[in-house]
Design a protein around this motif. Sequence first.
Motif, short mmCIF file in Angstrom:
data_model
loop_
_atom_site.label_atom_id
_atom_site.label_comp_id
_atom_site.label_asym_id
_atom_site.label_seq_id
_atom_site.Cartn_x
_atom_site.Cartn_y
_atom_site.Cartn_z
N LEU A 287 0.83 -1.21 0.00
CA LEU A 287 0.00 0.00 0.00
C LEU A 287 0.86 1.26 0.00
O LEU A 287 0.56 2.24 -0.68
CB LEU A 287 -0.92 0.00 1.23
N ALA A 288 1.94 1.22 0.76
CA ALA A 288 2.81 2.39 0.87
C ALA A 288 3.57 2.67 -0.42
O ALA A 288 3.87 3.83 -0.73
CB ALA A 288 3.79 2.20 2.02
N THR A 289 3.87 1.63 -1.19
CA THR A 289 4.70 1.82 -2.39
C THR A 289 3.89 1.94 -3.68
O THR A 289 4.46 2.29 -4.72
CB THR A 289 5.69 0.65 -2.56
N LEU B 27 4.41 -11.37 -10.86
CA LEU B 27 5.70 -10.99 -10.30
C LEU B 27 6.83 -11.13 -11.32
O LEU B 27 7.86 -10.46 -11.20
CB LEU B 27 5.98 -11.84 -9.05
N ALA B 28 6.63 -11.95 -12.32
CA ALA B 28 7.65 -12.10 -13.37
C ALA B 28 7.77 -10.80 -14.17
O ALA B 28 8.88 -10.38 -14.53
CB ALA B 28 7.29 -13.26 -14.29
N GLU B 29 6.63 -10.16 -14.42
CA GLU B 29 6.62 -8.91 -15.17
C GLU B 29 6.63 -7.68 -14.27
O GLU B 29 6.79 -6.55 -14.74
CB GLU B 29 5.39 -8.85 -16.09
N GLY B 30 6.42 -7.90 -12.97
CA GLY B 30 6.38 -6.78 -12.04
C GLY B 30 5.15 -5.91 -12.21
O GLY B 30 5.22 -4.68 -12.12
N LEU B 31 4.00 -6.56 -12.42
CA LEU B 31 2.76 -5.83 -12.66
C LEU B 31 1.62 -6.40 -11.81
O LEU B 31 1.54 -7.61 -11.59
CB LEU B 31 2.36 -5.91 -14.13
N LEU C 25 5.26 -2.39 -10.47
CA LEU C 25 5.89 -2.53 -9.16
C LEU C 25 7.38 -2.23 -9.24
O LEU C 25 8.04 -2.58 -10.23
CB LEU C 25 5.69 -3.95 -8.62
N HIS C 26 7.90 -1.63 -8.19
CA HIS C 26 9.34 -1.42 -8.09
C HIS C 26 10.02 -2.77 -7.86
O HIS C 26 9.42 -3.69 -7.28
CB HIS C 26 9.65 -0.46 -6.93
N SER C 27 11.24 -2.90 -8.30
CA SER C 27 11.95 -4.18 -8.19
C SER C 27 12.07 -4.66 -6.74
O SER C 27 11.99 -5.86 -6.47
CB SER C 27 13.35 -4.06 -8.81
N SER D 274 10.15 -8.46 -2.47
CA SER D 274 9.47 -8.68 -1.20
C SER D 274 8.24 -9.57 -1.37
O SER D 274 8.00 -10.48 -0.57
CB SER D 274 9.07 -7.32 -0.60
N LEU D 275 7.47 -9.33 -2.43
CA LEU D 275 6.26 -10.11 -2.66
C LEU D 275 6.58 -11.55 -3.08
O LEU D 275 5.83 -12.48 -2.76
CB LEU D 275 5.39 -9.44 -3.73
#
Length: 308
Positions: free
Chosen positions: A138-140, A158-162, A178-180, A185-186
Amino acid sequence: MRDLRRNLREYIDLRHALGFRLRKHERRLSEFITFLEARRTDHVTTKLAIAWAMESSKGHKHSCFERLSFIRSFATYVSSMDAQTEIPPTGTMRRPAIALRPYIYTREEIGRLMAAARKLFSPHKLRCHTYYHLIGLLATTGMRSGEAVRLANSDVDLAEGLITIRESKFGKSRVVPLHSTTVKSLVAYKARRDAFLNKVEAPRFFISESRGPISSPHESFREIRRVAGLEKTRNGIPPRMHDLRHTFAVQTLLAWYRNGADVERNLPILSTFLGHSHIANTYWYLTSTPELLGAACERLETRWGRSQ
Protein backbone atom coordinates in the motif's frame (compact mmCIF):
# COMPACT_ATOMS: atom_id res chain seq x y z
CA MET A 1 -40.28 -11.82 7.89
CA ARG A 2 -39.65 -13.99 4.87
CA ASP A 3 -41.12 -11.17 2.76
CA LEU A 4 -38.47 -8.69 3.91
CA ARG A 5 -35.72 -11.14 3.00
CA ARG A 6 -37.23 -11.55 -0.44
CA ASN A 7 -37.66 -7.79 -0.73
CA LEU A 8 -34.00 -7.31 0.11
CA ARG A 9 -32.92 -9.77 -2.58
CA GLU A 10 -35.12 -8.04 -5.15
CA TYR A 11 -33.87 -4.61 -4.06
CA ILE A 12 -30.21 -5.62 -4.34
CA ASP A 13 -30.80 -7.26 -7.73
CA LEU A 14 -32.50 -4.11 -8.99
CA ARG A 15 -29.69 -1.83 -7.81
CA HIS A 16 -27.09 -4.17 -9.33
CA ALA A 17 -28.95 -4.04 -12.63
CA LEU A 18 -28.73 -0.25 -12.47
CA GLY A 19 -24.95 -0.44 -12.07
CA PHE A 20 -24.58 -0.04 -8.30
CA ARG A 21 -22.12 -2.37 -6.56
CA LEU A 22 -23.55 -2.15 -3.01
CA ARG A 23 -20.85 -4.15 -1.22
CA LYS A 24 -21.88 -2.91 2.22
CA HIS A 25 -25.60 -2.48 1.68
CA GLU A 26 -26.61 -6.12 1.45
CA ARG A 27 -24.63 -7.16 4.52
CA ARG A 28 -25.84 -4.27 6.66
CA LEU A 29 -29.47 -4.57 5.58
CA SER A 30 -29.41 -8.30 6.24
CA GLU A 31 -28.16 -7.52 9.74
CA PHE A 32 -31.00 -5.03 10.15
CA ILE A 33 -33.58 -7.62 9.11
CA THR A 34 -32.09 -10.03 11.66
CA PHE A 35 -32.54 -7.25 14.22
CA LEU A 36 -36.20 -6.93 13.21
CA GLU A 37 -36.68 -10.70 13.36
CA ALA A 38 -35.41 -10.74 16.94
CA ARG A 39 -38.16 -8.25 17.75
CA ARG A 40 -40.77 -10.26 15.85
CA THR A 41 -41.76 -7.52 13.48
CA ASP A 42 -41.97 -7.65 9.71
CA HIS A 43 -42.20 -3.90 9.07
CA VAL A 44 -39.53 -1.23 8.91
CA THR A 45 -40.17 1.55 11.42
CA THR A 46 -38.25 4.74 12.02
CA LYS A 47 -37.84 3.93 15.71
CA LEU A 48 -36.33 0.51 15.06
CA ALA A 49 -34.18 1.81 12.21
CA ILE A 50 -32.61 4.42 14.48
CA ALA A 51 -32.22 1.92 17.33
CA TRP A 52 -30.38 -0.57 15.11
CA ALA A 53 -28.23 2.08 13.45
CA MET A 54 -27.07 3.39 16.82
CA GLU A 55 -26.64 -0.02 18.42
CA SER A 56 -24.78 -1.66 15.53
CA SER A 57 -22.45 1.30 14.98
CA LYS A 58 -21.62 1.47 18.70
CA GLY A 59 -22.28 5.19 18.69
CA HIS A 60 -19.87 5.99 15.85
CA LYS A 61 -21.57 8.91 14.11
CA HIS A 62 -20.31 8.24 10.59
CA SER A 63 -21.28 4.56 10.71
CA CYS A 64 -24.65 5.36 12.26
CA PHE A 65 -25.45 7.90 9.55
CA GLU A 66 -24.38 5.46 6.83
CA ARG A 67 -26.48 2.60 8.20
CA LEU A 68 -29.55 4.80 8.45
CA SER A 69 -29.09 5.94 4.85
CA PHE A 70 -29.00 2.28 3.74
CA ILE A 71 -32.28 1.63 5.54
CA ARG A 72 -33.88 4.78 4.12
CA SER A 73 -33.16 3.69 0.56
CA PHE A 74 -34.38 0.14 1.20
CA ALA A 75 -37.49 1.33 3.04
CA THR A 76 -38.37 3.62 0.14
CA TYR A 77 -38.34 0.58 -2.14
CA VAL A 78 -40.36 -1.60 0.27
CA SER A 79 -42.95 1.14 0.94
CA SER A 80 -44.29 0.73 -2.59
CA MET A 81 -45.44 -2.78 -1.57
CA ASP A 82 -46.13 -2.31 2.13
CA ALA A 83 -48.10 0.69 3.34
CA GLN A 84 -46.99 0.07 6.93
CA THR A 85 -43.34 0.64 6.09
CA GLU A 86 -41.92 3.82 7.59
CA ILE A 87 -39.17 5.72 5.78
CA PRO A 88 -36.79 7.39 8.26
CA PRO A 89 -36.91 11.14 7.49
CA THR A 90 -33.75 12.62 6.01
CA GLY A 91 -33.41 15.00 8.95
CA THR A 92 -33.50 12.21 11.52
CA MET A 93 -29.75 12.33 11.93
CA ARG A 94 -27.37 15.03 10.76
CA ARG A 95 -24.48 14.07 8.51
CA PRO A 96 -21.32 14.25 10.66
CA ALA A 97 -18.66 16.72 9.67
CA ILE A 98 -15.85 15.01 7.79
CA ALA A 99 -12.24 15.95 8.38
CA LEU A 100 -10.91 16.53 4.87
CA ARG A 101 -7.25 16.74 5.76
CA PRO A 102 -5.58 13.35 5.32
CA TYR A 103 -2.87 12.05 7.61
CA ILE A 104 0.50 11.94 5.86
CA TYR A 105 2.87 9.36 7.29
CA THR A 106 6.57 10.02 7.52
CA ARG A 107 8.97 7.35 6.30
CA GLU A 108 9.87 6.66 9.90
CA GLU A 109 6.21 6.11 10.80
CA ILE A 110 5.69 3.70 7.91
CA GLY A 111 8.75 1.83 9.15
CA ARG A 112 7.19 1.66 12.61
CA LEU A 113 3.96 0.29 11.16
CA MET A 114 5.80 -2.43 9.27
CA ALA A 115 7.87 -3.31 12.33
CA ALA A 116 4.67 -3.49 14.40
CA ALA A 117 3.07 -5.76 11.79
CA ARG A 118 5.87 -8.27 12.34
CA LYS A 119 4.85 -8.39 16.01
CA LEU A 120 1.22 -9.33 15.34
CA PHE A 121 -0.10 -12.41 17.12
CA SER A 122 0.47 -15.06 14.49
CA PRO A 123 0.14 -18.70 15.64
CA HIS A 124 1.21 -20.08 12.26
CA LYS A 125 3.73 -17.31 11.56
CA LEU A 126 1.86 -16.10 8.48
CA ARG A 127 -0.44 -13.30 9.67
CA CYS A 128 2.49 -11.10 10.67
CA HIS A 129 4.08 -11.50 7.25
CA THR A 130 0.78 -10.95 5.46
CA TYR A 131 0.28 -7.56 7.08
CA TYR A 132 3.93 -6.61 6.81
CA HIS A 133 3.80 -7.08 3.04
CA LEU A 134 0.29 -5.65 2.70
CA ILE A 135 1.32 -2.39 4.36
CA GLY A 136 4.47 -2.28 2.27
CA LEU A 137 2.47 -2.74 -0.93
CA LEU A 138 0.00 0.00 0.00
CA ALA A 139 2.81 2.39 0.87
CA THR A 140 4.70 1.82 -2.39
CA THR A 141 1.77 1.77 -4.83
CA GLY A 142 -0.97 3.93 -3.32
CA MET A 143 -3.52 1.17 -3.90
CA ARG A 144 -6.77 1.19 -1.97
CA SER A 145 -6.66 -1.32 0.87
CA GLY A 146 -9.73 -3.10 -0.51
CA GLU A 147 -8.04 -3.46 -3.88
CA ALA A 148 -5.00 -5.10 -2.31
CA VAL A 149 -7.04 -7.43 -0.11
CA ARG A 150 -9.12 -8.62 -3.08
CA LEU A 151 -6.15 -9.36 -5.35
CA ALA A 152 -6.30 -12.82 -6.88
CA ASN A 153 -3.15 -14.80 -7.61
CA SER A 154 -3.64 -14.23 -11.32
CA ASP A 155 -3.74 -10.46 -10.73
CA VAL A 156 -0.17 -10.40 -9.42
CA ASP A 157 2.40 -11.00 -12.15
CA LEU A 158 5.70 -10.99 -10.30
CA ALA A 159 7.65 -12.10 -13.37
CA GLU A 160 6.62 -8.91 -15.17
CA GLY A 161 6.38 -6.78 -12.04
CA LEU A 162 2.76 -5.83 -12.66
CA ILE A 163 -0.47 -5.92 -10.67
CA THR A 164 -3.85 -5.83 -12.39
CA ILE A 165 -6.62 -4.23 -10.35
CA ARG A 166 -9.92 -5.41 -11.77
CA GLU A 167 -13.20 -3.50 -11.61
CA SER A 168 -12.33 -1.49 -8.56
CA LYS A 169 -14.08 1.67 -7.42
CA PHE A 170 -16.32 3.12 -10.16
CA GLY A 171 -15.96 -0.18 -12.05
CA LYS A 172 -12.55 0.77 -13.45
CA SER A 173 -9.61 -1.58 -13.99
CA ARG A 174 -5.96 -0.61 -14.24
CA VAL A 175 -2.43 -2.01 -14.26
CA VAL A 176 0.03 -0.94 -11.55
CA PRO A 177 3.79 -1.41 -12.13
CA LEU A 178 5.89 -2.53 -9.16
CA HIS A 179 9.34 -1.42 -8.09
CA SER A 180 11.95 -4.18 -8.19
CA THR A 181 12.32 -4.13 -4.40
CA THR A 182 8.56 -4.55 -4.01
CA VAL A 183 8.62 -7.49 -6.41
CA LYS A 184 11.42 -9.12 -4.43
CA SER A 185 9.47 -8.68 -1.20
CA LEU A 186 6.26 -10.11 -2.66
CA VAL A 187 8.13 -13.09 -4.11
CA ALA A 188 9.34 -13.89 -0.60
CA TYR A 189 5.81 -13.56 0.80
CA LYS A 190 4.34 -15.78 -1.92
CA ALA A 191 6.91 -18.49 -1.19
CA ARG A 192 6.10 -18.38 2.52
CA ARG A 193 2.36 -18.37 1.81
CA ASP A 194 2.57 -21.33 -0.59
CA ALA A 195 4.62 -23.32 1.91
CA PHE A 196 1.94 -22.63 4.53
CA LEU A 197 -0.84 -23.75 2.16
CA ASN A 198 1.07 -26.94 1.30
CA LYS A 199 -0.07 -27.20 -2.34
CA VAL A 200 -3.59 -25.92 -1.65
CA GLU A 201 -4.56 -23.14 -4.08
CA ALA A 202 -4.64 -19.70 -2.47
CA PRO A 203 -8.07 -17.99 -2.64
CA ARG A 204 -6.37 -14.57 -2.77
CA PHE A 205 -2.82 -13.29 -3.01
CA PHE A 206 -2.95 -12.17 0.64
CA ILE A 207 -4.52 -14.77 2.90
CA SER A 208 -5.39 -15.27 6.55
CA GLU A 209 -4.15 -18.09 8.75
CA SER A 210 -7.51 -19.80 8.29
CA ARG A 211 -6.38 -20.26 4.65
CA GLY A 212 -9.11 -17.93 3.41
CA PRO A 213 -9.19 -14.28 2.34
CA ILE A 214 -8.34 -11.57 4.87
CA SER A 215 -11.62 -10.72 6.59
CA SER A 216 -10.88 -7.81 8.94
CA PRO A 217 -7.85 -5.82 7.74
CA HIS A 218 -8.86 -2.59 9.45
CA GLU A 219 -9.19 -4.26 12.84
CA SER A 220 -5.71 -5.72 12.45
CA PHE A 221 -4.43 -2.33 11.34
CA ARG A 222 -5.75 -0.73 14.51
CA GLU A 223 -3.75 -3.28 16.47
CA ILE A 224 -0.67 -2.51 14.37
CA ARG A 225 -1.19 1.23 14.82
CA ARG A 226 -1.39 0.83 18.59
CA VAL A 227 1.82 -1.20 18.76
CA ALA A 228 3.52 1.36 16.50
CA GLY A 229 2.55 4.13 18.92
CA LEU A 230 0.49 6.06 16.37
CA GLU A 231 -2.79 6.33 18.27
CA LYS A 232 -2.32 10.05 18.91
CA THR A 233 -1.41 12.09 15.86
CA ARG A 234 -0.71 15.66 14.88
CA ASN A 235 -4.33 16.46 13.97
CA GLY A 236 -5.86 14.49 16.83
CA ILE A 237 -7.35 11.78 14.58
CA PRO A 238 -5.74 8.32 14.53
CA PRO A 239 -4.31 7.57 11.08
CA ARG A 240 -6.03 5.00 8.91
CA MET A 241 -4.81 2.33 6.54
CA HIS A 242 -6.28 4.45 3.73
CA ASP A 243 -3.90 7.26 4.66
CA LEU A 244 -1.07 5.20 3.18
CA ARG A 245 -2.71 5.95 -0.17
CA HIS A 246 -2.85 9.66 0.64
CA THR A 247 0.79 9.55 1.68
CA PHE A 248 1.85 7.93 -1.58
CA ALA A 249 0.01 10.57 -3.62
CA VAL A 250 1.36 13.49 -1.63
CA GLN A 251 4.94 12.23 -1.59
CA THR A 252 4.81 11.63 -5.35
CA LEU A 253 3.61 15.18 -5.95
CA LEU A 254 6.18 16.63 -3.54
CA ALA A 255 8.97 14.77 -5.32
CA TRP A 256 7.81 16.22 -8.63
CA TYR A 257 7.81 19.75 -7.24
CA ARG A 258 11.24 19.35 -5.66
CA ASN A 259 12.71 17.87 -8.84
CA GLY A 260 11.32 20.65 -11.00
CA ALA A 261 8.94 18.37 -12.92
CA ASP A 262 5.90 19.71 -14.76
CA VAL A 263 3.30 18.79 -12.15
CA GLU A 264 0.32 19.95 -14.21
CA ARG A 265 1.41 17.75 -17.08
CA ASN A 266 2.13 14.75 -14.87
CA LEU A 267 -1.02 14.97 -12.77
CA PRO A 268 -3.18 12.93 -15.20
CA ILE A 269 -0.58 10.15 -14.96
CA LEU A 270 -0.90 10.04 -11.17
CA SER A 271 -4.68 10.21 -11.46
CA THR A 272 -4.70 7.16 -13.73
CA PHE A 273 -2.20 5.33 -11.52
CA LEU A 274 -4.40 5.86 -8.46
CA GLY A 275 -7.56 4.85 -10.30
CA HIS A 276 -9.34 8.17 -9.76
CA SER A 277 -12.57 8.60 -11.69
CA HIS A 278 -11.78 12.25 -12.41
CA ILE A 279 -8.60 14.30 -12.26
CA ALA A 280 -10.35 16.68 -9.84
CA ASN A 281 -9.97 13.96 -7.20
CA THR A 282 -6.21 14.17 -7.67
CA TYR A 283 -6.18 17.98 -7.61
CA TRP A 284 -7.73 17.70 -4.15
CA TYR A 285 -4.34 16.73 -2.73
CA LEU A 286 -2.86 20.04 -3.85
CA THR A 287 -5.13 22.01 -1.53
CA SER A 288 -5.69 19.54 1.31
CA THR A 289 -2.11 19.25 2.56
CA PRO A 290 0.03 22.16 3.77
CA GLU A 291 3.22 20.53 2.47
CA LEU A 292 1.95 20.48 -1.10
CA LEU A 293 0.39 23.90 -0.85
CA GLY A 294 3.73 25.24 0.32
CA ALA A 295 5.59 23.54 -2.51
CA ALA A 296 3.13 24.93 -5.05
CA CYS A 297 3.51 28.45 -3.65
CA GLU A 298 7.28 28.14 -3.73
CA ARG A 299 7.10 27.11 -7.39
CA LEU A 300 4.92 30.13 -8.18
CA GLU A 301 7.24 32.50 -6.34
CA THR A 302 10.19 31.15 -8.34
CA ARG A 303 8.32 31.70 -11.60
CA TRP A 304 7.30 35.23 -10.61
CA GLY A 305 10.86 36.03 -9.61
CA ARG A 306 12.14 34.96 -13.00
CA SER A 307 9.52 36.99 -14.85
CA GLN A 308 10.36 40.23 -13.06
